[in-house]
Write an enzyme that holds these catalytic residues in place. Structure first.
Site, PDB file in Angstrom:
ATOM      1  N   THR A   1       0.885  -1.195  -0.011  1.00 10.08           N
ATOM      2  CA  THR A   1       0.362  -0.026   0.122  1.00 10.08           C
ATOM      3  C   THR A   1       0.994   1.272  -0.044  1.00 10.08           C
ATOM      4  OG1 THR A   1      -1.952  -1.105   1.139  1.00 10.08           O
ATOM      5  CG2 THR A   1      -1.619   1.214   1.500  1.00 10.08           C
TER       6      THR A   1
ATOM      7  N   SER B   1       1.597  -7.630  -0.632  1.00  3.56           N
ATOM      8  CA  SER B   1       2.330  -8.498   0.030  1.00  3.56           C
ATOM      9  C   SER B   1       1.942  -9.849   0.233  1.00  3.56           C
ATOM     10  CB  SER B   1       2.619  -7.848   1.507  1.00  3.56           C
ATOM     11  OG  SER B   1       1.355  -7.944   2.422  1.00  3.56           O
TER      12      SER B   1
ATOM     13  N   THR C   1       1.491  -4.427   4.369  1.00 10.03           N
ATOM     14  CA  THR C   1       1.121  -4.790   5.720  1.00 10.03           C
ATOM     15  C   THR C   1       0.494  -6.109   6.001  1.00 10.03           C
ATOM     16  OG1 THR C   1      -0.923  -3.629   5.806  1.00 10.03           O
ATOM     17  CG2 THR C   1       1.189  -2.586   6.598  1.00 10.03           C
ATOM     18  N   ASP C   2       0.076  -6.713   4.780  1.00 11.17           N
ATOM     19  CA  ASP C   2      -0.989  -7.746   5.029  1.00 11.17           C
ATOM     20  C   ASP C   2      -0.161  -8.852   5.525  1.00 11.17           C
ATOM     21  OD1 ASP C   2      -2.980  -6.102   4.063  1.00 11.17           O
ATOM     22  OD2 ASP C   2      -3.148  -7.306   2.104  1.00 11.17           O
TER      23      ASP C   2
END
Ligand code: ASP
Length: 338
Positions: A18, A62, A95-96
């Protein structure tokens, strides 16, 4: 620092996510920005007195990163550190899967130079995008001498977390990252990283020992679970992580299939709860933690199911046998003390 000290140098590896996204001209955002563009967009970084070197490593969401990407990254970081002149490393990604990638990097990081992983919850097209602040905080943390010898750190929202403890706990909040069992390791205040705790216990593996690409599924046990995902795994997986209910519990009907699987490959018992360790000495009914551990499952201790899977994958990739798996989880899961 004396006025004559050379500027500190941080290498930033961009992986996408992101933080690096831009509009695709339609309804959504996609990974688009290079590591150099990310760094250029950070107000205050040029004045921070830190030399930044950038490496455009991947431009992926990610969830599409894999073990091969991360092992290659670990090798590239190791090679760069061996050439010298680097005070810290920053990895910028989505961040996932960050809680898994940071832990995998931590397992293979033995140098004292800090690696700091960061990302953003709001993409650059949104008001209040958090990427620039997170990247600046990550670079400052990576450059700071107090961060040395602490392995891989995760920095978002001015909090510093240990890679082995951090979780993504919210889908959209800019305060999504937390360490449920300990709280953050430290905080950035007025741009300066400060640590509340000493270095955490870590478990390390040798990247040069990686020789296999094992298959290690994670199965979460649910109410009324009929074992559909467990049956037929024998011979198809090299190891298994089971996220049990509560302190590590499964329906009684799953006990025999899990016992059978544990006789064929390492089966690690974690908790699906999100905080607290797997129990070891409380319940004795069929499907309890005691029952499962007596049938040969290995306790994940304090490791959440995602990190337990990363650790089991890394151990099997390095050729670990069952005894090595058991002792690694005793150390990494925090159950070797006392
Ligand atoms: N989907 C994004 C990713 O993980 C989310 C993020 O970066 O926060 O790549």
């Amino acid at each position: 620092m004396s006025a004559h000290a050379p500027p500190r140098r941080v290498v930033v590896y961009g992986l996408g996510g992101t933080i690096a996204m831009a509009s695709d001209g339609g309804a959504g955002v996609v990974p688009a920005l290079s590591a150099a563009q990310l760094v250029e967009a950070v107000p205050g970084l040029a004045e921070a007195g830190i030399e930044v070197e950038v490496v455009d490593f991947r431009r992926l969401p990610s969830a599409s990163l894999g073990f091969a990407d991360l092992l290659e990254l670990a090798g590239r970081i190791g090679g760069r550190l061996a050439r010298g002149g680097v005070d810290g490393v920053v990895v910028v990604q989505g961040t996932d899967t960050l809680e898994e990638t940071a832990y995998l990097l931590d397992l293979f990081h033995t140098a004292s130079v800090p690696i700091v992983v960061t990302g953003a919850m709001r993409n650059p097209t949104l008001a209040g995008a958090d990427g620039p602040a997170n990247l600046l905080a990550a670079v400052r943390t990576a450059a700071h001498p107090a961060s040395r010898g602490r392995g891989v750190l995760v920095v978002l929202a001015d909090q510093i977390h240990a890679a082995g403890r951090v979780r993504k706990t919210h889908t959209t909040s800019v305060c999504a990252f937390a360490s449920p069992d300990s709280g953050p390791l430290g905080l950035l205040t007025e741009g300066v990283p400060g640590f509340l705790w000493g270095p955490v216990d870590r478990f390390a593996l040798d990247l040069a020992a990686v020789r296999a690409r094992p298959s290690v599924p994670l199965v979460t046990v649910v109410l009324g679970d009929d074992g559909l995902l467990l049956r037929g795994l024998a011979g198809r997986a090299d190891g298994l992580v089971v996220a049990g209910a509560g302190g590590g519990h499964v329906p009684r009907g799953l006990v025999s299939v899990l016992g059978d699987l544990a006789g064929r490959m390492p089966v690690v018992l974690a908790s699906r709860v999100g905080g607290g360790p797997v129990l070891g000495a409380t319940y004795a009914y069929p499907g309890s933690e005691r029952d499962l551990l007596e049938r040969g499952l290995v306790s994940a201790g304090f490791l959440d199911p995602f990190k337990a899977r990363v650790l089991l994958w890394a151990l099997l990739a390095c050729g670990a046998d069952r005894d090595a798996v058991v002792s690694a989880f005793r150390v990494a899961g925090g159950s070797a003390r006392g």
